[in-house]
Design an enzyme around this catalytic site. Sequence first.
Site, PDB file in Angstrom:
ATOM      1  CE  LYS A   1     -14.269  20.409   7.928  1.00 56.00           C
ATOM      2  NZ  LYS A   1     -15.352  21.016   7.175  1.00 56.00           N
TER       3      LYS A   1
ATOM      4  CG  ASN B   1      -1.911  -1.053   1.294  1.00 51.93           C
ATOM      5  OD1 ASN B   1      -2.123  -1.743   0.311  1.00 51.93           O
ATOM      6  ND2 ASN B   1      -2.544  -1.218   2.439  1.00 51.93           N
TER       7      ASN B   1
END
Length: 623
Positions: free
Chosen positions: A500, A104
């Site tokens: 946010k 990965n």
Amino acid sequence: MCGIIGYVGSQEALPLVIGGLQRLEYRGYDSAGVAIINKSNQIQTRRSVGKLANLTEALAHENGTGPHGTLGMGHTRWATHGKPTEVNAHPHRGPQDKVVVVHNGIIENYLQLKKELVQQGYDYPYNSETDTEVLAHLLEKFIVLDGLSLEQAMLKTLGLIKGTAAIVALSVVEPDKIVAARLSNAGGVVIGYGPEGSGENYVASDIPAILPHTRRMTFLDSGDVASLSRTGVTFYNQQGEIINKEVLTINTDAITAAKSGYKHFMQKEIYDQPQALTDTIRGRVNLGTGRVELEDLHFTPQELAAIDKVTIVACGTSWHAGLVAKFMIEELARLPVEVDYGSEFRYRDPILTPQHLLVAITQSGETVDTLAALEEARNKGARIVSVVNVVGSQASRISDGVIYMQAGPEIGVASTKAFTSSLADLALLAVYLGQAKGTLQPERAASLLQALIEIPKHVDDLLADDKIYYQIARAKSHAQDFLYLGRGVNYPVALEGALKLKELSYIHAEGYPAGEMKHGPIALIDEGLPVVVIATQDKVYSKVVSAIEQVKARDGWVLALATEGDDSLAGKADEVIYLPATDPLLTPILAAIPMQLLAYHIATRRGCDVDQPRNLAKSVTVE
């Protein structure tokens, strides 16, 4: 997004490996494969495109003659370097069939490593289009020609590669062990221990893969190597020294396990971003040709050449990503770009023609206002591209082309990794359009793509130390208001930072272009107003520094996001967070990370539910 599982013990490995891959299906993938070392010390691999069911069905048709052995591994893969084909699926073998590997991550320098192997006389052909296959060549050379052990070969390989990597390898030269390694914190590697005396040990990319078999686990750090056998597990640091690693007991249910030790899903998803960006970028940047490859955009060169305008529609955080994309596309492709809220776009009569490209950004692919904008564009003959995270969603189905974020499931309502992944996708789209239109010089494209490849590692570095956010949260969590300032391509990130904070902490916050501060917001500034300023070194740097000085002249408190090496801001701002230097068009990806961490820590300090903020939903599917 990719998943890894490995097993060594006394049981048949294949059923355990397949079961582990099934528990990792939530990560998303488009091919799968397994590798088993049989009793004759031969590597047996099976690979299949599509869902894991395709692989298991093929194995079932072998009528018990398939891979048998008590040591093996498996992998689920998102197409990265190379298309989703069987030959590109993992595992990958070495050219002499002595080594097999799954991986990965992104090997940034794989082309250079290939050249160096040829120069050293190791001139074997490659069967796939992947960057991973070079790992198998390196490991096999070090084992077969240099006489190194599998552990030593892995350590030497780690010292040569650049990028992000979670690697698991088997070798018929030492058929009784599995060796795993981690480089950077972008890809997780978990070691699991079977019952005492069982001789069973496991390796995986995520806890759920092995949770049914063990609760005793160890987590690799960047640079660590683990050697698993039936007699135990040995850990090495990058210098090859044997080290001790803590064994943790995971007393948790499947949902908590999915948090991977983090307190909240949102916190995990913030820290998922190096991996999410890796999965989004890799396979779409061909460093050999210097071009972007977006295989799900099915436009002819003539259709691309005819595009004379781009309209971006989105809502919320995705709208902020669209504002960043405006700077990217206009600079690189020299096309005029209009950015509109999906909720506004649908209620007017927008001017669209067949020469217009409409780009919809939607994490869920189900936001009703954005879907309505797509229908409006389709009715007026415009070309449609969706940047979306959910495979098979409505937006992806009704578009002419799609660019998947490949961020993986995002459980937290406030978007984090989907935002930065969409920025990476939009950067790729901007380069793609610039190359198609002939407005982007090869040297500029190569420089920008190399910078993009390095972004996951930069994000990983930014996430390495979050102490400053605890300190700021402790000092400023009782503030009633915040002001966020940015300029140029970073202005949209100021908007996103303010959003946010509002979403998570319920503190009122506003984002403004720094140049507009004198047109109103400056009246609010006093000693009680925290001001967050993105002040990275670019062509408007001096203008932003001037805004900081004006805030300080009115006793405001300033947190500055600066470029590494810029020591001048330390004397001007109250706190400084340094971002790695990168191409200015990519700075928003890096600047988003401190914005997310700041909002998260202030919100948790105030006792807010960061995963499910009040009154908010993950996807707005109704008006």
